[in-house]
Scaffold this active site. Structure first.
Site, PDB file in Angstrom:
ATOM      1  N   LYS A   9      33.227  24.102 -46.013  1.00  0.00           N
ATOM      2  CA  LYS A   9      33.501  22.695 -46.305  1.00  0.00           C
ATOM      3  C   LYS A   9      34.736  22.565 -47.212  1.00  0.00           C
ATOM      4  O   LYS A   9      35.209  23.564 -47.768  1.00  0.00           O
ATOM      5  CB  LYS A   9      32.261  22.061 -46.945  1.00  0.00           C
ATOM      6  CG  LYS A   9      31.051  22.003 -45.988  1.00  0.00           C
ATOM      7  CD  LYS A   9      29.840  21.356 -46.653  1.00  0.00           C
ATOM      8  CE  LYS A   9      28.656  21.266 -45.695  1.00  0.00           C
ATOM      9  NZ  LYS A   9      27.466  20.641 -46.338  1.00  0.00           N
ATOM     10  N   TYR A  49      27.448  14.531 -38.146  1.00  0.00           N
ATOM     11  CA  TYR A  49      26.317  14.270 -39.040  1.00  0.00           C
ATOM     12  C   TYR A  49      25.487  13.051 -38.602  1.00  0.00           C
ATOM     13  O   TYR A  49      24.783  12.459 -39.418  1.00  0.00           O
ATOM     14  CB  TYR A  49      26.814  14.087 -40.481  1.00  0.00           C
ATOM     15  CG  TYR A  49      27.059  15.404 -41.220  1.00  0.00           C
ATOM     16  CD1 TYR A  49      26.053  16.371 -41.321  1.00  0.00           C
ATOM     17  CD2 TYR A  49      28.271  15.665 -41.842  1.00  0.00           C
ATOM     18  CE1 TYR A  49      26.265  17.566 -42.008  1.00  0.00           C
ATOM     19  CE2 TYR A  49      28.489  16.861 -42.527  1.00  0.00           C
ATOM     20  CZ  TYR A  49      27.476  17.807 -42.610  1.00  0.00           C
ATOM     21  OH  TYR A  49      27.679  18.981 -43.297  1.00  0.00           O
ATOM     22  N   ASN A 112      28.142  21.678 -51.264  1.00  0.00           N
ATOM     23  CA  ASN A 112      27.424  22.954 -51.136  1.00  0.00           C
ATOM     24  C   ASN A 112      28.166  23.960 -50.247  1.00  0.00           C
ATOM     25  O   ASN A 112      27.576  24.840 -49.658  1.00  0.00           O
ATOM     26  CB  ASN A 112      25.978  22.715 -50.696  1.00  0.00           C
ATOM     27  CG  ASN A 112      25.882  21.949 -49.394  1.00  0.00           C
ATOM     28  OD1 ASN A 112      26.885  21.692 -48.744  1.00  0.00           O
ATOM     29  ND2 ASN A 112      24.666  21.595 -49.010  1.00  0.00           N
ATOM     30  N   HIS A 115      28.515  24.699 -44.047  1.00  0.00           N
ATOM     31  CA  HIS A 115      27.595  24.123 -43.061  1.00  0.00           C
ATOM     32  C   HIS A 115      27.206  25.200 -42.061  1.00  0.00           C
ATOM     33  O   HIS A 115      28.052  26.001 -41.661  1.00  0.00           O
ATOM     34  CB  HIS A 115      28.258  22.978 -42.290  1.00  0.00           C
ATOM     35  CG  HIS A 115      27.529  22.645 -41.014  1.00  0.00           C
ATOM     36  ND1 HIS A 115      26.376  21.910 -41.007  1.00  0.00           N
ATOM     37  CD2 HIS A 115      27.755  23.008 -39.730  1.00  0.00           C
ATOM     38  CE1 HIS A 115      25.938  21.813 -39.752  1.00  0.00           C
ATOM     39  NE2 HIS A 115      26.757  22.476 -38.952  1.00  0.00           N
ATOM     40  N   GLU A 126      27.541  21.288 -31.538  1.00  0.00           N
ATOM     41  CA  GLU A 126      28.605  21.336 -32.545  1.00  0.00           C
ATOM     42  C   GLU A 126      29.781  22.191 -32.070  1.00  0.00           C
ATOM     43  O   GLU A 126      30.942  21.860 -32.322  1.00  0.00           O
ATOM     44  CB  GLU A 126      28.016  21.849 -33.867  1.00  0.00           C
ATOM     45  CG  GLU A 126      27.055  20.828 -34.469  1.00  0.00           C
ATOM     46  CD  GLU A 126      26.187  21.344 -35.613  1.00  0.00           C
ATOM     47  OE1 GLU A 126      26.355  22.513 -36.041  1.00  0.00           O
ATOM     48  OE2 GLU A 126      25.325  20.564 -36.080  1.00  0.00           O
TER      49      GLU A 126
HETATM   50  P1  RTP Z   1      24.522  21.176 -43.456  1.00  0.00           P
HETATM   51  O1  RTP Z   1      24.074  20.328 -42.280  1.00  0.00           O
HETATM   52  O2  RTP Z   1      25.702  20.591 -44.193  1.00  0.00           O
HETATM   53  O3  RTP Z   1      24.699  22.592 -43.055  1.00  0.00           O
HETATM   54  O4  RTP Z   1      23.369  21.231 -44.542  1.00  0.00           O
HETATM   55  P2  RTP Z   1      21.819  21.436 -44.310  1.00  0.00           P
HETATM   56  O5  RTP Z   1      21.506  21.606 -42.844  1.00  0.00           O
HETATM   57  O6  RTP Z   1      21.382  22.518 -45.234  1.00  0.00           O
HETATM   58  O7  RTP Z   1      21.253  20.066 -44.839  1.00  0.00           O
HETATM   59  P3  RTP Z   1      21.096  18.666 -44.079  1.00  0.00           P
HETATM   60  O8  RTP Z   1      19.723  18.174 -44.320  1.00  0.00           O
HETATM   61  O9  RTP Z   1      21.579  18.761 -42.662  1.00  0.00           O
HETATM   62  O10 RTP Z   1      22.067  17.727 -44.917  1.00  0.00           O
HETATM   63  C1  RTP Z   1      23.446  17.651 -44.622  1.00  0.00           C
HETATM   64  C2  RTP Z   1      24.219  17.590 -45.908  1.00  0.00           C
HETATM   65  O11 RTP Z   1      23.947  16.351 -46.550  1.00  0.00           O
HETATM   66  C3  RTP Z   1      24.016  16.538 -47.952  1.00  0.00           C
HETATM   67  N1  RTP Z   1      22.776  16.091 -48.556  1.00  0.00           N
HETATM   68  N2  RTP Z   1      22.744  15.398 -49.663  1.00  0.00           N
HETATM   69  N3  RTP Z   1      21.922  13.869 -51.859  1.00  0.00           N
HETATM   70  C4  RTP Z   1      21.010  14.435 -51.099  1.00  0.00           C
HETATM   71  O12 RTP Z   1      19.844  14.361 -51.319  1.00  0.00           O
HETATM   72  C5  RTP Z   1      21.471  15.179 -49.929  1.00  0.00           C
HETATM   73  N4  RTP Z   1      20.694  15.728 -49.004  1.00  0.00           N
HETATM   74  C6  RTP Z   1      21.538  16.315 -48.122  1.00  0.00           C
HETATM   75  C7  RTP Z   1      24.205  18.013 -48.235  1.00  0.00           C
HETATM   76  O13 RTP Z   1      25.571  18.216 -48.583  1.00  0.00           O
HETATM   77  C8  RTP Z   1      23.856  18.666 -46.927  1.00  0.00           C
HETATM   78  O14 RTP Z   1      24.573  19.876 -46.745  1.00  0.00           O
HETATM   79 MG    MG Z   2      22.197  20.266 -41.392  1.00  0.00          MG
END
Ligand code: RTP
Ligand code: MG
Length: 132
Positions: A9, A49, A112, A115, A126
């Site tokens: 990212k 997203y 974080n 991705h 994707e």
């Molecule tokens: P990613 O898609 O970015 O790989 O991350 P992930 O699967 O681990 O998590 P996901 O649930 O898909 O969430 C996508 C991104 O949204 C942001 N997020 N912020 N503020 C919050 O509570 C929150 N929850 C999620 C994070 O940057 C996450 O990577």
């Molecule tokens: Mg995700």
């Protein structure tokens, strides 16, 4: 063998962590099939997203992922989605184990640094979006 989509990212690129992150995937045994540094358009970010579009953090997430270049990759390996997610660690770096990419290199859930696709279906979707 299967494939997954991973991207460093904007915060990871800005902090000079592309090499460190790529090295971890190579050390694990992944093969890099495609890779490019790119700027994500807003429309691509919203599609990528899309599953989160009703969430309160959606606008900030799209702003963040379009705030600077990302380093996008297609990785190939055994159980690629699962093995990549286990190297990446939990979404919130505060919960991610030491030894994982987020556990070692990040502190904040909204920045974080990486991705990784969450299923084989997401990976294929994707990969098409980013590498047609
Ligand atoms: P990613 O898609 O970015 O790989 O991350 P992930 O699967 O681990 O998590 P996901 O649930 O898909 O969430 C996508 C991104 O949204 C942001 N997020 N912020 N503020 C919050 O509570 C929150 N929850 C999620 C994070 O940057 C996450 O990577
Ligand atoms: Mg995700």
């Amino acid at each position: 063998m299967s494939r997954t989509f991973v991207m460093v990212k904007p915060d990871g690129v800005e902090r000079g962590l592309i090499g460190e992150i790529v090295a971890r995937f190579e050390c694990k045994g992944f093969k890099i099939k495609e890779a490019k540094l790119m700027q994500i358009e807003r429309s691509l970010a919203e599609t990528h997203y899309g599953e989160h579009k009703e969430r309160p953090f959606f606008g900030d997430l799209v702003d963040f992922i379009t705030s600077g270049p990302v380093f996008a990759m297609v990785l190939e390996g055994k159980d690629a989605v699962k093995n990549a997610r286990s190297l990446i660690g939990k979404t919130n770096p505060a919960d991610a184990e030491p030894g994982t990419i987020r556990g070692d290199l990040a502190m904040d859930v909204s920045s974080n640094i990486i991705h990784g696709s969450d299923s084989d279906e997401s990976a294929e979707r994707e990969i098409k979006l980013f590498f047609q």
